[in-house]
Write an enzyme that holds these catalytic residues in place. Structure first.
Site, mmCIF file in Angstrom:
data_model
loop_
_atom_site.group_PDB
_atom_site.id
_atom_site.type_symbol
_atom_site.label_atom_id
_atom_site.label_comp_id
_atom_site.label_asym_id
_atom_site.label_seq_id
_atom_site.Cartn_x
_atom_site.Cartn_y
_atom_site.Cartn_z
ATOM 1 N N GLY A 55 70.454 15.570 -5.593
ATOM 2 C CA GLY A 55 69.486 15.667 -4.504
ATOM 3 C C GLY A 55 68.343 14.692 -4.786
ATOM 4 C CG ASP A 249 70.282 10.816 -0.296
ATOM 5 O OD1 ASP A 249 70.082 11.381 -1.372
ATOM 6 O OD2 ASP A 249 70.979 11.309 0.606
HETATM 7 O O1 MRU Z 1 75.065 13.240 -3.790
HETATM 8 P P1 MRU Z 1 73.990 14.266 -3.741
HETATM 9 O O2 MRU Z 1 74.451 15.678 -3.704
HETATM 10 O O3 MRU Z 1 72.903 14.018 -4.749
HETATM 11 O O4 MRU Z 1 73.435 13.978 -2.293
HETATM 12 C C1 MRU Z 1 72.158 13.809 -1.967
HETATM 13 C C2 MRU Z 1 71.805 14.863 -1.052
HETATM 14 O O5 MRU Z 1 71.517 15.949 -1.484
HETATM 15 C C3 MRU Z 1 71.889 14.650 0.384
HETATM 16 O O6 MRU Z 1 72.252 13.425 0.823
HETATM 17 C C4 MRU Z 1 70.730 15.261 1.090
HETATM 18 O O7 MRU Z 1 71.066 15.510 2.383
HETATM 19 C C5 MRU Z 1 69.479 14.442 1.036
HETATM 20 S S1 MRU Z 1 68.630 14.480 -0.426
HETATM 21 C C6 MRU Z 1 68.184 16.044 -0.669
#
Ligand code: MRU
Length: 393
Positions: A55, A249
């Site tokens: 996240g 992200d």
């Molecule tokens: O690959 P991850 O689980 O680290 O993914 C990032 C995310 O959690 C998501 O893309 C989210 O929707 C945005 S960041 C909290």
């Protein structure tokens, strides 16, 4: 947030030994709640790379603590060199979320070019990493307050039933230090008595929706249903979704959004069906150096094993991994996609809600646009005047 009546964040310094960072192990959720001790830079590198923590906001805070752990390991005669190496190691773990590089750079800007001795620098690293974690949690809390206004408005316009919010991946408290982004407004609405219901996209291939979002919503008592990733379009056509909120992200200065793979399809369906699509993010997720998200945002391609296998609990209660395709089927696994700004109704930030456009973002973050492609003011969130309301004890 609460886990079985206890208050937890996703990352913190161990109470009995502040040379150890503790995390909730997200690899084993929802079947097991486990806390891990991280004592070295290598521990933190693995935790981020192998998604024990994940996240955008959480990997930012984790990277900051990673620099602190590196500082603890550094020989005083080569302190800065060691930190620079650690920064490169950490930045290499996950490329798409801006928060990670942002946090590492902020740590370096405090620690390098600083004439203090090694011991003082270690202390500085500890304080700064904690400030980064604290400001992530505070920003998310305020995202909740601004998003709450949006949900209130939709609730007031509805004649019956709860406000149905669709979300993708996990952008709840597990993805940040606390509160979350996309789910922070949901918690704020639920806690203030508004009837809300969340459609949780399973979020293939790693199923962060099924394993993490469903777990944290259930823990807080928020009504929700798990839905297949491909169900969103159908549900929007049939009036089952009032609002889409996703996390982010990386968001460019023009408002293009990189988020978990599949977000773009939800935005297309939302626009086609006139369902408002919002993204929620703290300012550490903006990348003011980038304009065109499609051309400029690096997209992480992850191990094909994530697609070829699923992890889960069997009928007897034992956890395990199952292959779901023929033995030699090759796979490609892009972790993120880019949703162009034109499909986004607004960005919910800790400074308020703005249009997903250069003008909209500039109205909330004017200091980040003053010097062309430089990034003055990226540390600004701490100085942001924030509303004082307290929703959570
Ligand atoms: O690959 P991850 O689980 O680290 O993914 C990032 C995310 O959690 C998501 O893309 C989210 O929707 C945005 S960041 C909290």
């Amino acid at each position: 947030m609460n886990v079985d009546g206890g208050h937890y964040r996703t990352i913190w310094l161990k109470e009995s030994d502040n040379r150890v960072v503790q995390i909730i192990n997200q690899q084993v959720l929802p079947f097991k709640f486990e806390i891990l001790d991280l004592c070295t830079l290598e521990d933190m590198r693995r935790a981020i790379k192998d998604m024990y923590v994940r996240g955008a906001g959480l990997i930012g805070a984790a990277a900051a603590y990673g620099i602190y752990l590196a500082a603890l390991e550094a020989e005083s005669f080569a302190f800065d060199r060691h930190l620079l190496k650690a920064a490169a190691v950490l930045k290499n773990t996950r490329p798409t979320a801006s928060n990670l590089a942002w946090a590492v750079d902020r740590m370096l800007s405090k620690l390098l070019c600083n004439s203090s001795g090694a011991r003082e620098k270690i202390e500085l690293a500890r304080i700064e990493s904690q400030r980064i974690a604290e400001s992530d949690a505070e920003a998310c809390r305020h995202i909740g307050l601004y998003g709450l206004e949006l949900i209130k408005k939709i609730a007031a316009e509805k004649t019956k039933g709860p406000v149905n919010i669709l979300t993708h991946c996990n952008a709840g408290w597990l993805a940040f230090v606390d509160y979350g982004t996309a789910l922070s407004p949901v918690y704020a609405a639920f806690d203030s008595g508004i009837a809300v219901h969340v459609w949780v996209d399973e979020t293939r291939p790693r199923n962060q929706g099924a394993s993490l979002t469903a777990w944290e919503l259930g823990g807080h008592g928020v009504p929700h249903h798990l839905v297949a990733d491909n169900a969103g379009g159908y549900m929007m056509q049939h009036g089952l979704v009032d609002l889409v909120i996703t996390g982010a992200d990386r968001v460019t200065r023009r408002g293009d959004l990189a988020n978990k793979i599949g977000t773009y399809l939800k935005a297309l369906a939302a626009n086609e069906n006139k369902v408002p699509f919002y993204a929620a993010l703290p300012s550490s997720t903006f990348d003011f150096t980038m304009e065109d998200g499609l051309k400029e945002i690096p997209i992480e391609e992850r191990d094909e094993a994530e697609l070829r296998f699923v992890h889960g609990k069997g009928p007897g209660g034992a956890c395990g991994t199952l292959q779901i395709c023929p033995d030699h089927t090759p796979a490609r696994n892009w972790g993120f996609d880019v949703t162009p700004a034109r499909y986004i109704r607004g960005l919910i930030t800790e400074r308020g809600i703005c249009a997903a456009s250069e003008q909209g973002i500039r109205s909330l973050y004017p200091e980040c646009f003053t010097a062309g492609k430089e990034i003055p003011g990226r540390e600004q969130p701490e100085e942001t005047p924030l509303p004082k309301e307290k929703l959570w004890q």
